[in-house]
Design an enzyme around this catalytic site. Structure first.
Site, PDB file in Angstrom:
ATOM      1  N   CYS A   5       0.845  -1.206   0.000  1.00  0.00           N
ATOM      2  CA  CYS A   5       0.000   0.000   0.000  1.00  0.00           C
ATOM      3  C   CYS A   5       0.878   1.254   0.000  1.00  0.00           C
ATOM      4  O   CYS A   5       2.014   1.229   0.439  1.00  0.00           O
ATOM      5  CB  CYS A   5      -0.936   0.113   1.185  1.00  0.00           C
ATOM      6  SG  CYS A   5      -1.960  -1.304   1.492  1.00  0.00           S
ATOM      7  N   ARG A  30       3.105  -0.108  -5.311  1.00  0.00           N
ATOM      8  CA  ARG A  30       2.918  -0.588  -3.939  1.00  0.00           C
ATOM      9  C   ARG A  30       1.558  -1.254  -3.765  1.00  0.00           C
ATOM     10  O   ARG A  30       1.256  -1.791  -2.699  1.00  0.00           O
ATOM     11  CB  ARG A  30       2.991   0.593  -2.965  1.00  0.00           C
ATOM     12  CG  ARG A  30       4.286   1.343  -2.982  1.00  0.00           C
ATOM     13  CD  ARG A  30       5.303   0.741  -2.096  1.00  0.00           C
ATOM     14  NE  ARG A  30       4.938   0.835  -0.700  1.00  0.00           N
ATOM     15  CZ  ARG A  30       5.653   0.319   0.287  1.00  0.00           C
ATOM     16  NH1 ARG A  30       6.753  -0.324   0.024  1.00  0.00           N
ATOM     17  NH2 ARG A  30       5.272   0.442   1.524  1.00  0.00           N
ATOM     18  N   TRP A  77      -3.366  -2.368  -1.407  1.00  0.00           N
ATOM     19  CA  TRP A  77      -3.119  -3.772  -1.767  1.00  0.00           C
ATOM     20  C   TRP A  77      -3.770  -4.560  -0.634  1.00  0.00           C
ATOM     21  O   TRP A  77      -3.258  -4.592   0.481  1.00  0.00           O
ATOM     22  CB  TRP A  77      -1.618  -4.018  -1.842  1.00  0.00           C
ATOM     23  CG  TRP A  77      -1.234  -5.413  -2.175  1.00  0.00           C
ATOM     24  CD1 TRP A  77      -0.800  -6.376  -1.320  1.00  0.00           C
ATOM     25  CD2 TRP A  77      -1.206  -6.013  -3.480  1.00  0.00           C
ATOM     26  NE1 TRP A  77      -0.525  -7.527  -1.997  1.00  0.00           N
ATOM     27  CE2 TRP A  77      -0.757  -7.343  -3.311  1.00  0.00           C
ATOM     28  CE3 TRP A  77      -1.532  -5.560  -4.756  1.00  0.00           C
ATOM     29  CZ2 TRP A  77      -0.618  -8.220  -4.395  1.00  0.00           C
ATOM     30  CZ3 TRP A  77      -1.381  -6.443  -5.817  1.00  0.00           C
ATOM     31  CH2 TRP A  77      -0.926  -7.749  -5.642  1.00  0.00           C
ATOM     32  N   ASN A 103      -1.073   2.125   6.320  1.00  0.00           N
ATOM     33  CA  ASN A 103      -0.381   0.930   5.835  1.00  0.00           C
ATOM     34  C   ASN A 103      -0.048   0.091   7.043  1.00  0.00           C
ATOM     35  O   ASN A 103       0.349   0.637   8.077  1.00  0.00           O
ATOM     36  CB  ASN A 103       0.949   1.284   5.164  1.00  0.00           C
ATOM     37  CG  ASN A 103       0.759   1.924   3.814  1.00  0.00           C
ATOM     38  OD1 ASN A 103      -0.360   2.039   3.341  1.00  0.00           O
ATOM     39  ND2 ASN A 103       1.863   2.354   3.225  1.00  0.00           N
ATOM     40  N   GLY A 104      -0.147  -1.214   6.920  1.00  0.00           N
ATOM     41  CA  GLY A 104       0.181  -2.083   8.050  1.00  0.00           C
ATOM     42  C   GLY A 104      -1.046  -2.815   8.535  1.00  0.00           C
ATOM     43  O   GLY A 104      -2.082  -2.830   7.863  1.00  0.00           O
ATOM     44  N   GLU A 484      12.141 -23.981 -14.633  1.00  0.00           N
ATOM     45  CA  GLU A 484      11.880 -22.593 -14.255  1.00  0.00           C
ATOM     46  C   GLU A 484      13.096 -21.705 -14.585  1.00  0.00           C
ATOM     47  O   GLU A 484      12.942 -20.606 -15.110  1.00  0.00           O
ATOM     48  CB  GLU A 484      11.514 -22.527 -12.761  1.00  0.00           C
ATOM     49  CG  GLU A 484      11.401 -21.140 -12.156  1.00  0.00           C
ATOM     50  CD  GLU A 484      10.378 -20.226 -12.829  1.00  0.00           C
ATOM     51  OE1 GLU A 484       9.593 -20.681 -13.663  1.00  0.00           O
ATOM     52  OE2 GLU A 484      10.405 -19.017 -12.515  1.00  0.00           O
ATOM     53  N   LYS A 488      12.947 -18.554 -17.120  1.00  0.00           N
ATOM     54  CA  LYS A 488      13.376 -17.213 -16.695  1.00  0.00           C
ATOM     55  C   LYS A 488      14.381 -16.641 -17.684  1.00  0.00           C
ATOM     56  O   LYS A 488      14.292 -15.507 -18.102  1.00  0.00           O
ATOM     57  CB  LYS A 488      14.042 -17.369 -15.331  1.00  0.00           C
ATOM     58  CG  LYS A 488      13.749 -16.622 -14.144  1.00  0.00           C
ATOM     59  CD  LYS A 488      12.486 -16.175 -13.610  1.00  0.00           C
ATOM     60  CE  LYS A 488      11.263 -16.291 -14.415  1.00  0.00           C
ATOM     61  NZ  LYS A 488      10.066 -16.540 -13.690  1.00  0.00           N
ATOM     62  N   GLU A 491      12.739 -15.794 -21.079  1.00  0.00           N
ATOM     63  CA  GLU A 491      11.847 -14.632 -20.986  1.00  0.00           C
ATOM     64  C   GLU A 491      12.611 -13.318 -21.076  1.00  0.00           C
ATOM     65  O   GLU A 491      12.172 -12.396 -21.750  1.00  0.00           O
ATOM     66  CB  GLU A 491      11.121 -14.617 -19.626  1.00  0.00           C
ATOM     67  CG  GLU A 491       9.942 -15.526 -19.492  1.00  0.00           C
ATOM     68  CD  GLU A 491       9.325 -15.413 -18.082  1.00  0.00           C
ATOM     69  OE1 GLU A 491       8.107 -15.192 -18.013  1.00  0.00           O
ATOM     70  OE2 GLU A 491      10.049 -15.543 -17.079  1.00  0.00           O
ATOM     71  N   HIS A 507      18.802 -39.686 -24.845  1.00  0.00           N
ATOM     72  CA  HIS A 507      17.799 -40.207 -25.788  1.00  0.00           C
ATOM     73  C   HIS A 507      17.544 -39.242 -26.936  1.00  0.00           C
ATOM     74  O   HIS A 507      16.470 -39.257 -27.521  1.00  0.00           O
ATOM     75  CB  HIS A 507      16.513 -40.559 -25.038  1.00  0.00           C
ATOM     76  CG  HIS A 507      16.728 -41.611 -23.995  1.00  0.00           C
ATOM     77  ND1 HIS A 507      17.088 -42.897 -24.308  1.00  0.00           N
ATOM     78  CD2 HIS A 507      16.691 -41.552 -22.638  1.00  0.00           C
ATOM     79  CE1 HIS A 507      17.244 -43.594 -23.190  1.00  0.00           C
ATOM     80  NE2 HIS A 507      17.020 -42.799 -22.159  1.00  0.00           N
ATOM     81  N   LYS A 606       2.474  -9.197 -17.966  1.00  0.00           N
ATOM     82  CA  LYS A 606       2.453  -9.690 -16.580  1.00  0.00           C
ATOM     83  C   LYS A 606       1.215 -10.535 -16.339  1.00  0.00           C
ATOM     84  O   LYS A 606       1.265 -11.549 -15.661  1.00  0.00           O
ATOM     85  CB  LYS A 606       2.460  -8.477 -15.636  1.00  0.00           C
ATOM     86  CG  LYS A 606       2.508  -8.836 -14.168  1.00  0.00           C
ATOM     87  CD  LYS A 606       3.851  -9.424 -13.804  1.00  0.00           C
ATOM     88  CE  LYS A 606       3.894  -9.983 -12.411  1.00  0.00           C
ATOM     89  NZ  LYS A 606       4.975 -10.980 -12.285  1.00  0.00           N
TER      90      LYS A 606
HETATM   91  C1  G6P Z   1       2.300 -14.677 -17.712  1.00  0.00           C
HETATM   92  C2  G6P Z   1       3.529 -14.146 -16.991  1.00  0.00           C
HETATM   93  C3  G6P Z   1       4.270 -15.273 -16.293  1.00  0.00           C
HETATM   94  C4  G6P Z   1       3.342 -16.009 -15.357  1.00  0.00           C
HETATM   95  C5  G6P Z   1       2.096 -16.531 -16.106  1.00  0.00           C
HETATM   96  C6  G6P Z   1       1.042 -17.026 -15.153  1.00  0.00           C
HETATM   97  O1  G6P Z   1       2.682 -15.447 -18.802  1.00  0.00           O
HETATM   98  O2  G6P Z   1       4.392 -13.507 -17.911  1.00  0.00           O
HETATM   99  O3  G6P Z   1       5.349 -14.745 -15.538  1.00  0.00           O
HETATM  100  O4  G6P Z   1       4.006 -17.068 -14.771  1.00  0.00           O
HETATM  101  O5  G6P Z   1       1.493 -15.465 -16.842  1.00  0.00           O
HETATM  102  O6  G6P Z   1       0.583 -15.943 -14.409  1.00  0.00           O
HETATM  103  P1  G6P Z   1      -0.221 -16.060 -13.070  1.00  0.00           P
HETATM  104  O7  G6P Z   1      -0.576 -14.658 -12.702  1.00  0.00           O
HETATM  105  O8  G6P Z   1      -1.443 -16.883 -13.391  1.00  0.00           O
HETATM  106  O9  G6P Z   1       0.643 -16.726 -12.075  1.00  0.00           O
END
Ligand code: G6P
Length: 611
Positions: A5, A30, A77, A103-104, A484, A488, A491, A507, A606
């Site tokens: 927040c 925030r 938030w 906040n808090g 993962e 990363k 991406e 294989h 995102k």
């Molecule tokens: C998008 C983002 C990823 C994320 C995926 C799932 O592709 O770029 O970073 O892992 O969505 O998002 P979520 O909000 O459902 O975890």
């Protein structure tokens, strides 16, 4: 748990509304599920607040602007109470005399609320914050400063507060305990903010409040006190950062900031759920032990990084709870006609809680009569609203597209769930559960120690930045972690990489290993350690340049690899929380070495709300 927040306050000679809105815009990172402002004018504090992003508030103020030269604002938030108009800040008392933003968390708010209710106060929201406004009204003695001092004596928890009242409109009060708050000093105007970026446009001179301190602001003066009234002499801080750096707490990118927030996100996600070696989720999960016993299988459904958390979830739940688990990519799940019955528990994992594919899977599962448990980071998101049960991750808002702190918090939520189910269903001996619950809280410090010492990862990143192809390999629980790590890297560095189960390389993929190709090999799983070392030797024999990532104290790995980094030792089941950290850093530093927009990589978003 310390929520995010943002707070901003203004007292001066200019119109407060625009200064507050601009300040909030700088603080949207925030929190962004609701926002509001209160502006003093002619004996009244007028409030505009709404659920939704700041743009929704802006629409309200565009239609009907608030005039006045003093006010406070907030971007939220949600933690206590869903995002809604009523739960948005500022909050006021019944007589509309006090307006506050907070906040808090006020931990004893229910006690205070009950006491005030007995005295006839009625409440308009579900928040802990609203009780403060009523408490100030109850305690008001004609002086805002001494009233605030009395009120904070009653409050336990964490708070950063900005307070205005109509009786003394020449004043604003700021007070803090365990939640950041600063005061900006201008010429004929003064400011309050939870973070420096909110006010940098207006002044670079700030006082940083310490815990248990308050500030009294008028147009021309700022006075600092402790909350028991002792004057405080503080040197003013002159901020030399630019606004963009300030938003990121001094980190160059949100991703790096969020990587460094992981120790806290882990702590916050564990807090209040793990006490004295026992995991208790009964306040969050309404399923009774009898209902839990009826589940004969689990489906985990998610996208992207959350899907990788799901793959680890499979091992965790299968090993602790001994129920078969299937993991699916959400966009595949819907169309494969999954076998769903009322005895299927479907776990959907989503940071945003808004991913279209994941939501579609959730709805499909519900319709087929399965029970759905959502793991999400956003209170009030679609997943949080629509799932039958919700387990929150408390990572705070994640801004960088590449997910980091949300992912490790998802893992923590999964461990908690596994441990809880195992205890309720009696699937593991107490001692074994205790071993895990004792190791869990140590992860936060262990992550911190990895973050403090990552010079060799950075150097390796600079090397791989020159390559166009590379491989990640791992076995057992290291396999989902390399998936993962590889995602990363793809991406945010645009380097092609493949993650392979190390035993599967021979294989087919081994044909691609040629002189000098980088291979990142995870070897943290004791049970398959020797097999993993053999796989490393296989790729080295074909000319690969291998970075080995193993456990501290295992010396045999460094003999087989070209470069070697270690992570602290923990239980094999928990290593994914630690081993992913160097891989996140590797992706980050490779991306910066290639000059890529780390926080907003091309073609990605995102939150993906289309199928
Ligand atoms: C998008 C983002 C990823 C994320 C995926 C799932 O592709 O770029 O970073 O892992 O969505 O998002 P979520 O909000 O459902 O975890």
């Amino acid at each position: 748990m310390k929520p995010m927040c943002g707070i901003v306050g203004y007292i001066g000679q200019k119109q407060a509304q625009n200064i507050l809105l601009e300040g909030l815009r700088k603080l949207e990172y925030r929190g962004y599920d609701s926002a509001g402002i209160a502006v003093y004018n002619d004996g009244k504090l007028n409030v505009k607040k709404t659920k939704g992003p700041l743009s929704a508030l802006q629409q309200l103020t565009d239609k009907d602007p608030l005039s006045g030269e003093m006010g406070i604002g907030h971007t939220r938030w949600a933690t206590h109470g869903k995002p809604s108009d009523e739960n948005s800040h500022p909050h006021m008392d019944e007589k509309q005399q006090f307006s506050i933003v907070h906040n808090g968390i006020i931990e004893n708010y229910l006690d205070i609320k009950e006491e005030l209710q007995e005295k006839g106060y009625t409440f308009a929201s579900e928040t802990d914050t609203e009780v403060i406004a009523h408490l100030l009204s109850e305690l008001y003695d004609g002086d805002l400063v001494s009233t605030v001092q009395k009120a904070v004596k009653r409050m336990e928890g964490a708070y950063a507060l900005a307070i205005a009242n109509v009786m003394e409109p020449d004043k604003l009060v700021a007070v803090r305990l365990a939640s950041p708050l600063i005061v900006g000093v201008g010429d004929g105007e003064n400011f309050i903010a939870s973070d420096i970026p909110a006010i940098l446009e207006h002044t670079r001179d700030v006082y940083v409040l310490n815990d248990g301190e308050m500030a009294v602001l008028t147009q021309d003066r700022v006075e600092l006190f402790t909350t028991d009234g002792t004057p405080v002499n503080r040197d003013m801080l002159h901020v030399t950062w630019d606004a963009a750096t300030a938003e990121k707490d001094g980190y160059e990118h949100f991703m790096l900031k969020e990587i460094h927030e992981q120790p806290k996100a882990i702590r916050d996600t564990l807090a209040a759920r793990l006490k004295e070696g026992v995991v208790d989720l009964s306040r969050e999960i309404s399923l009774t032990p009898e209902e839990l016993k009826r589940f004969d299988k689990v489906h985990i459904v998610a996208c992207g990084t959350a899907y990788h958390a799901g793959l680890i979830g499979k091992s965790v739940i299968e090993s602790l709870v001994r129920i078969p688990v299937e993991v699916d990519i959400a966009s595949e799940y819907r169309y494969r006609n999954p076998i769903l019955t009322p005895s299927t528990l479907v776990i959907v994992i989503s940071q945003s809680g808004e991913t279209a594919d994941t939501l579609a899977a959730l709805r499909e599962a519900k319709q087929a009569g399965a029970r759905v448990l959502g793991i999400t980071n956003v209170v009030g998101s679609s997943v949080a609203r629509e799932a039958d049960e919700v387990l929150m991750t408390w990572a705070g808002p994640e801004i960088a597209v590449a997910s980091t702190k949300a992912y490790t918090s998802q893992l923590i939520a999964i461990y908690l769930l596994g441990l809880y189910l195992a205890r309720v269903l009696g699937t593991q001996p107490e001692e074994q559960l205790l071993e895990v619950t004792e190791a869990l809280p140590r992860l936060s410090e262990q992550v911190k120690s990895i973050l403090e010492d990552h010079g060799s990862i950075r150097k390796f990143a600079e090397k791989i930045a020159q390559h166009e192809n590379l491989f990640f390999i791992g076995r057992g629980l290291d396999y989902p972690v390399v998936l993962e790590g590889s995602l990363k890297l793809k991406e945010i560095s645009y380097i092609h990489s493949e993650a392979y189960a190390a035993g599967e390389l021979k294989h087919g993929t081994l044909a691609l290993i040629e002189e000098g190709i980088p291979v990142i090999a995870l070897a943290t799983q004791q049970a398959v350690h020797d097999k993993m070392v053999s796989n490393i030797i296989e790729v080295k024999a074909r000319g690969a340049h291998v970075l080995g990532l193993g456990l501290e104290g295992r010396t045999d790995l460094d003999r087989s690899v070209d470069e070697h980094i270690t992570i602290p030792e923990t239980l094999s089941l928990l290593t994914p929380v630690l081993s992913v950290i160097p891989l996140q850093l590797l992706a980050y530093y490779t991306s910066t070495a290639r000059g890529i927009n780390v926080d907003k990589p091309r073609n990605l978003a995102k939150s993906v709300t289309v199928e």
